[in-house]
Design a protein around this motif. Structure first.
Motif, PDB file in Angstrom:
ATOM      1  N   MET A  24       0.809  -1.214   0.000  1.00  0.00           N
ATOM      2  CA  MET A  24       0.000   0.000   0.000  1.00  0.00           C
ATOM      3  C   MET A  24       0.842   1.264   0.000  1.00  0.00           C
ATOM      4  O   MET A  24       0.343   2.341  -0.311  1.00  0.00           O
ATOM      5  N   SER A  25       2.115   1.174   0.347  1.00  0.00           N
ATOM      6  CA  SER A  25       2.972   2.357   0.330  1.00  0.00           C
ATOM      7  C   SER A  25       3.548   2.630  -1.057  1.00  0.00           C
ATOM      8  O   SER A  25       4.160   3.679  -1.265  1.00  0.00           O
ATOM      9  N   VAL A  26       3.356   1.717  -1.999  1.00  0.00           N
ATOM     10  CA  VAL A  26       3.916   1.881  -3.342  1.00  0.00           C
ATOM     11  C   VAL A  26       2.828   1.827  -4.412  1.00  0.00           C
ATOM     12  O   VAL A  26       2.904   2.533  -5.418  1.00  0.00           O
ATOM     13  N   PHE A  27       1.805   1.004  -4.208  1.00  0.00           N
ATOM     14  CA  PHE A  27       0.765   0.800  -5.208  1.00  0.00           C
ATOM     15  C   PHE A  27      -0.591   1.237  -4.668  1.00  0.00           C
ATOM     16  O   PHE A  27      -0.817   1.246  -3.453  1.00  0.00           O
ATOM     17  N   LYS A  28      -1.471   1.590  -5.579  1.00  0.00           N
ATOM     18  CA  LYS A  28      -2.854   1.881  -5.219  1.00  0.00           C
ATOM     19  C   LYS A  28      -3.602   0.565  -5.123  1.00  0.00           C
ATOM     20  O   LYS A  28      -3.699  -0.173  -6.103  1.00  0.00           O
ATOM     21  N   LEU A  82       0.742   6.682   0.396  1.00  0.00           N
ATOM     22  CA  LEU A  82       1.200   7.223  -0.885  1.00  0.00           C
ATOM     23  C   LEU A  82       1.486   8.720  -0.784  1.00  0.00           C
ATOM     24  O   LEU A  82       2.485   9.209  -1.326  1.00  0.00           O
ATOM     25  N   VAL A  83       0.611   9.435  -0.092  1.00  0.00           N
ATOM     26  CA  VAL A  83       0.809  10.877   0.063  1.00  0.00           C
ATOM     27  C   VAL A  83       2.099  11.170   0.829  1.00  0.00           C
ATOM     28  O   VAL A  83       2.743  12.201   0.620  1.00  0.00           O
ATOM     29  N   LYS A  84       2.509  10.247   1.690  1.00  0.00           N
ATOM     30  CA  LYS A  84       3.721  10.485   2.482  1.00  0.00           C
ATOM     31  C   LYS A  84       4.950  10.630   1.590  1.00  0.00           C
ATOM     32  O   LYS A  84       5.933  11.259   1.994  1.00  0.00           O
ATOM     33  N   PHE A 125       4.170   4.227 -10.735  1.00  0.00           N
ATOM     34  CA  PHE A 125       4.210   4.894  -9.435  1.00  0.00           C
ATOM     35  C   PHE A 125       3.840   6.365  -9.569  1.00  0.00           C
ATOM     36  O   PHE A 125       3.053   6.900  -8.782  1.00  0.00           O
ATOM     37  N   SER A 126       4.376   7.033 -10.579  1.00  0.00           N
ATOM     38  CA  SER A 126       4.075   8.446 -10.792  1.00  0.00           C
ATOM     39  C   SER A 126       2.618   8.654 -11.177  1.00  0.00           C
ATOM     40  O   SER A 126       1.978   9.608 -10.751  1.00  0.00           O
ATOM     41  N   GLY A 131      -2.811  10.567  -9.739  1.00  0.00           N
ATOM     42  CA  GLY A 131      -4.245  10.409  -9.563  1.00  0.00           C
ATOM     43  C   GLY A 131      -4.732  10.942  -8.229  1.00  0.00           C
ATOM     44  O   GLY A 131      -5.853  11.433  -8.110  1.00  0.00           O
ATOM     45  N   LEU A 132      -3.882  10.853  -7.212  1.00  0.00           N
ATOM     46  CA  LEU A 132      -4.263  11.353  -5.891  1.00  0.00           C
ATOM     47  C   LEU A 132      -4.340  12.872  -5.872  1.00  0.00           C
ATOM     48  O   LEU A 132      -5.054  13.448  -5.053  1.00  0.00           O
ATOM     49  N   PHE A 133      -3.590  13.530  -6.771  1.00  0.00           N
ATOM     50  CA  PHE A 133      -3.523  14.984  -6.756  1.00  0.00           C
ATOM     51  C   PHE A 133      -4.270  15.608  -7.923  1.00  0.00           C
ATOM     52  O   PHE A 133      -3.954  16.709  -8.342  1.00  0.00           O
ATOM     53  N   ALA A 134      -5.248  14.874  -8.436  1.00  0.00           N
ATOM     54  CA  ALA A 134      -6.083  15.440  -9.490  1.00  0.00           C
ATOM     55  C   ALA A 134      -6.914  16.573  -8.931  1.00  0.00           C
ATOM     56  O   ALA A 134      -7.206  16.634  -7.735  1.00  0.00           O
ATOM     57  N   GLN A 135      -7.288  17.485  -9.791  1.00  0.00           N
ATOM     58  CA  GLN A 135      -8.050  18.650  -9.352  1.00  0.00           C
ATOM     59  C   GLN A 135      -9.353  18.209  -8.701  1.00  0.00           C
ATOM     60  O   GLN A 135     -10.121  17.427  -9.257  1.00  0.00           O
TER      61      GLN A 135
END
Length: 217
Positions: A24-28, A82-84, A125-126, A131-135
């Motif tokens: 979970m720290s590397v993949f969704k 992931l955000v970390k 990974f990128s 995707g987490l930082f989409a508008q």
């Protein structure tokens, strides 16, 4: 395949511990897999005699201060891990993983921000982090509220795009003044100097920033 009660408890204990953390720290994590893990967690509190759960799952997921057990949501924990990486990108100096990312995506090693995106050429990974930082994403608003630049390492923090006032960067809060700045990407260190123990600002503009009004006194 059926597990007896003892084997099920051992499995639950294992699943609830650290085995999924690296993934979970590397993949969704897929939603279906997250539901399976949470289902195993819920079965730990299942009362076989009464054929129902001993307590509501939402109650168990509350913090201990609020009467729960502090069990984290699998999906929320996945996003948090992931955000970390964004926090580590800002916090850590020059670890190997950061140097590799900066070299691959052309990001200055002294930068505090990495422009996350989901281009086809980028790594998996990128794309996941992008995707987490989409508008409009919740994780983006949490980052905007929770992350901030602490001055003291002026050679790393960029003045206009990274220093914030009331939740907005200086370039967003003062767009007209930013448009007049002759150096829009410089670090804080480039906009002044130390004179003894006092920091004296020297922000260059293309023309004087004055409304032309005179004041008396």
């Amino acid at each position: 395949m059926f597990l007896n009660k003892g084997e099920r408890l051992v499995l639950i204990k294992t699943v609830m511990s650290s085995i999924p953390i690296y993934f979970m720290s590397v993949f969704k994590i897929p939603i279906s897999l997250a539901r399976i893990i949470e289902g195993l967690q819920r079965s730990f509190f299942y009362c076989e005699k009464r054929k129902l759960h001993s307590i509501k799952w939402k109650t168990l997921c509350k913090s201990k201060v609020n009467g729960g057990l502090g069990i984290d949501s699998v999906l929320n924990k996945n996003k948090g891990l992931l955000v970390k990486w964004v926090w580590r990108f800002q916090k850590e100096d020059l670890p190997l993983w950061k140097r590799v990312i900066c070299a691959k995506y052309g990001v200055p090693v002294n930068s505090l921000n990495w422009s996350w995106n989901r281009d086809q050429a980028n790594s998996f990974f990128s794309k996941v982090l992008g995707g987490l930082f989409a508008q409009g994403a919740l994780s983006l608003s949490i980052l905007d509220e929770g992350l901030g630049v602490v001055l003291g390492r002026e050679n790393r923090a960029s003045l206009w795009p990274e220093i914030k006032v009331d939740g907005k960067t200086l370039m967003e809060a003062f767009p007209i003044i930013f448009s007049l700045a002759s150096n829009k990407l410089g670090s804080v260190f480039e906009y002044g100097k130390w004179e003894g123990r006092n920091w004296c600002w020297d922000v260059p503009f293309r023309r004087p920033c004055s409304d032309g009004k005179q004041t008396n006194g």
